[in-house]
Design a protein around this motif. Structure first.
Motif, short mmCIF file in Angstrom:
data_model
loop_
_atom_site.label_atom_id
_atom_site.label_comp_id
_atom_site.label_asym_id
_atom_site.label_seq_id
_atom_site.Cartn_x
_atom_site.Cartn_y
_atom_site.Cartn_z
N GLU A 190 0.83 -1.20 0.00
CA GLU A 190 0.00 0.00 0.00
C GLU A 190 0.87 1.26 0.00
N TYR A 191 1.92 1.27 0.79
CA TYR A 191 2.82 2.43 0.82
C TYR A 191 3.48 2.62 -0.54
N ARG A 224 1.44 4.23 -3.46
CA ARG A 224 1.22 5.67 -3.41
C ARG A 224 2.35 6.44 -4.10
N HIS A 247 10.23 7.91 3.69
CA HIS A 247 8.95 8.43 4.16
C HIS A 247 7.83 7.39 4.22
N TRP A 248 8.13 6.11 4.05
CA TRP A 248 7.06 5.12 4.06
C TRP A 248 6.27 5.17 5.36
N ASP A 262 5.45 7.61 7.12
CA ASP A 262 4.51 8.73 7.23
C ASP A 262 3.07 8.29 6.93
N GLN A 263 2.94 7.13 6.29
CA GLN A 263 1.62 6.64 5.89
C GLN A 263 1.06 5.60 6.86
N THR A 266 -0.88 3.72 9.70
CA THR A 266 -2.15 3.90 10.42
C THR A 266 -2.14 3.00 11.65
N TYR A 283 8.78 7.51 13.96
CA TYR A 283 7.32 7.37 13.90
C TYR A 283 6.69 6.82 15.17
#
Length: 203
Positions: free
Chosen positions: A20-21, A24, A80-81, A83-84, A86, A118
């Motif tokens: 999913e990352y 994007r 930056h993976w 940053d997504q 959840t 994170y």
């Protein structure tokens, strides 16, 4: 009696979904598949968790296996993976509830040094009584040594610990040391039932 709740992180407290990352950053399915395989599925990823390769060296090796046209976005994804990410609300809510009921909370995670960029997004992180990150220790689950380190560092008795992880091999390693365990498979009710069966108060 259970006094300590030990959480894995990925797919227990946070939802870890590499493809999913990747999608994007790479809308093209074939590019996404290639990059995800080389980045998250490549030999460098477990070495990052082990703390035995520097991030820039890992990124360089990953990019060497990819076409030039994909390298800039791969670097951006690498940096930056997270940053997504959840969170998984149900497990974090259970953690908060158990903390309120007097249990001590810990994280024991296979994670790279990027964890510290994170970790603050994890709702129960400020409530922790301790945290073991594999890259810091040069040890990874399911090595029994990392479980022993957790107990030694925080003066825990294995039989007083309830360990939650999504991977069977890690659950088995913790169980062999005497911990109560549960393999979490995105079923909060099953986890709650297992905690109650182990005598953990959730009221």
């Amino acid at each position: 009696m259970i006094r300590n709740i030990v959480f894995d992180m990925g797919n227990v407290l946070i939802d870890y979904q590499p493809m999913e990352y990747t999608r994007r950053f790479f809308p093209d399915p074939s590019e996404a598949a290639q990059v995800c395989t080389e980045l998250f599925g490549g030999p460098e990823w477990p070495l990052l968790d082990q703390g035995t390769i520097e991030p820039q060296a890992a990124l360089r090796q990953i990019c060497e296996r990819l076409p030039d046209s994909l390298r800039a976005r791969t670097e951006e994804l690498f940096c930056h993976w997270f940053d997504q990410l959840t969170i998984i609300p149900e497990t974090n809510a259970l953690g908060k509830q158990m903390k309120e009921n007097g249990y001590r909370l810990y994280i024991l995670s296979n994670a790279a040094s990027s964890f510290y960029q994170y970790c603050s997004c994890i709702p129960i992180f400020p409530l922790l009584d301790g945290c073991i990150v594999s890259a810091d220790e040069k040890l990874v689950k399911p090595d029994p040594a990392i479980f022993q380190l957790l107990c030694e560092r925080y003066h825990l008795i294995p039989e007083e610990c309830f360990f939650i992880d999504d991977r069977l091999e890690n659950i088995e390693a913790a169980s062999n040391l005497g911990m109560a365990v549960h393999q979490y498979q995105m079923d909060a009710d099953a986890l709650q039932n297992a905690l109650c069966k182990a005598g953990v108060s959730l009221k």
